[in-house]
Design a protein around this motif. Structure first.
Motif: not given
Length: 217
Positions: A137-155, A157-166
């Motif tokens: 699996v290859n993920l095209i990072t500029d071809g995806v966008k998250g929802l990250y509904l719980d804003q208490t978990l960070g901005t 950008e922070e949540q997206n960085d954690r998601q990509l690291a996962l």
């Protein structure tokens, strides 16, 4: 298992859920699973019979064969109204599979390039199933966008960085669209698309036919 689950009515009733009757009569054959409540979206038909919002984006580019026919494969997901279906490969219970896996393997495809919405739902579940099914699996990072509904978990950008690291920790290769466009491909392509929600829709992806790779959106 949800509150107010209808157990009466004929099978033709749109509110009839056969799982409710089965769980009432044979509870040992049932299991509990948390599901999300989403606003209505990607609807095929409105209650008044008019067309819903499931269509492809108007500016979505299509690739054609030399004879002018569209060279696309569209896989609909989320066709079962009583279970969430985020992955392009199967519903969240892993019981109801789409034809995507068989389509890819019939084409000899073992490497995927993923794009789509949302990174933390449909993309994540598709990544998990693709890896479990043995795809690279290859993920095209500029071809995806998250929802990250719980804003208490960070901005975002922070949540997206954690998601990509996962994803990276699972063995996913992160790439950009520019890197993908620089790849050398055969001229013929196999576009693959999937739909989401309880009514089918689609989005198209593209990859080189016969090269062992495909893009899934």
């Amino acid at each position: 298992r949800s509150a107010g689950c209808p157990v009466q009515g004929a099978a033709s009733d749109p509110n009839h859920n056969p799982a409710c009757i089965l769980c009432r009569n044979l509870p040992e054959q049932c299991f509990e699973m948390m599901q999300m409540m989403w606003p209505r979206h990607c609807v095929q038909k409105n209650p008044d019979g008019s067309e819903g919002d499931w269509q492809f984006a108007r500016d979505l580019e299509s690739f054609s064969n030399e004879d002018g026919t569209l060279n696309e494969i569209i896989v609909n997901i989320g066709k079962y109204p009583y279970v969430d279906s985020y992955s392009a490969f199967m519903d969240n219970t892993k019981q109801l599979k789409t034809e995507l896996d068989s389509v890819l393997k019939a084409q000899g495809i073992s490497t995927l390039y993923l794009t789509g919405l949302a990174t933390d739902f449909t993309v994540q579940w598709t990544v998990q199933d693709a890896l479990a099914l043995g795809y690279k699996v290859n993920l095209i990072t500029d071809g995806v966008k998250g929802l990250y509904l719980d804003q208490t978990l960070g901005t975002y950008e922070e949540q997206n960085d954690r998601q990509l690291a996962l994803f990276e920790s699972w063995g996913v290769q992160l790439v950009t669209s520019a890197q993908v466009l620089d790849l050398q491909c055969n001229e013929s392509v196999i576009p693959l698309g999937n739909g989401n929600d309880n009514d089918p829709r689609g989005a198209s992806g593209r990859g080189p036919r016969g090269s062992g790779s495909a893009a899934v959106a």
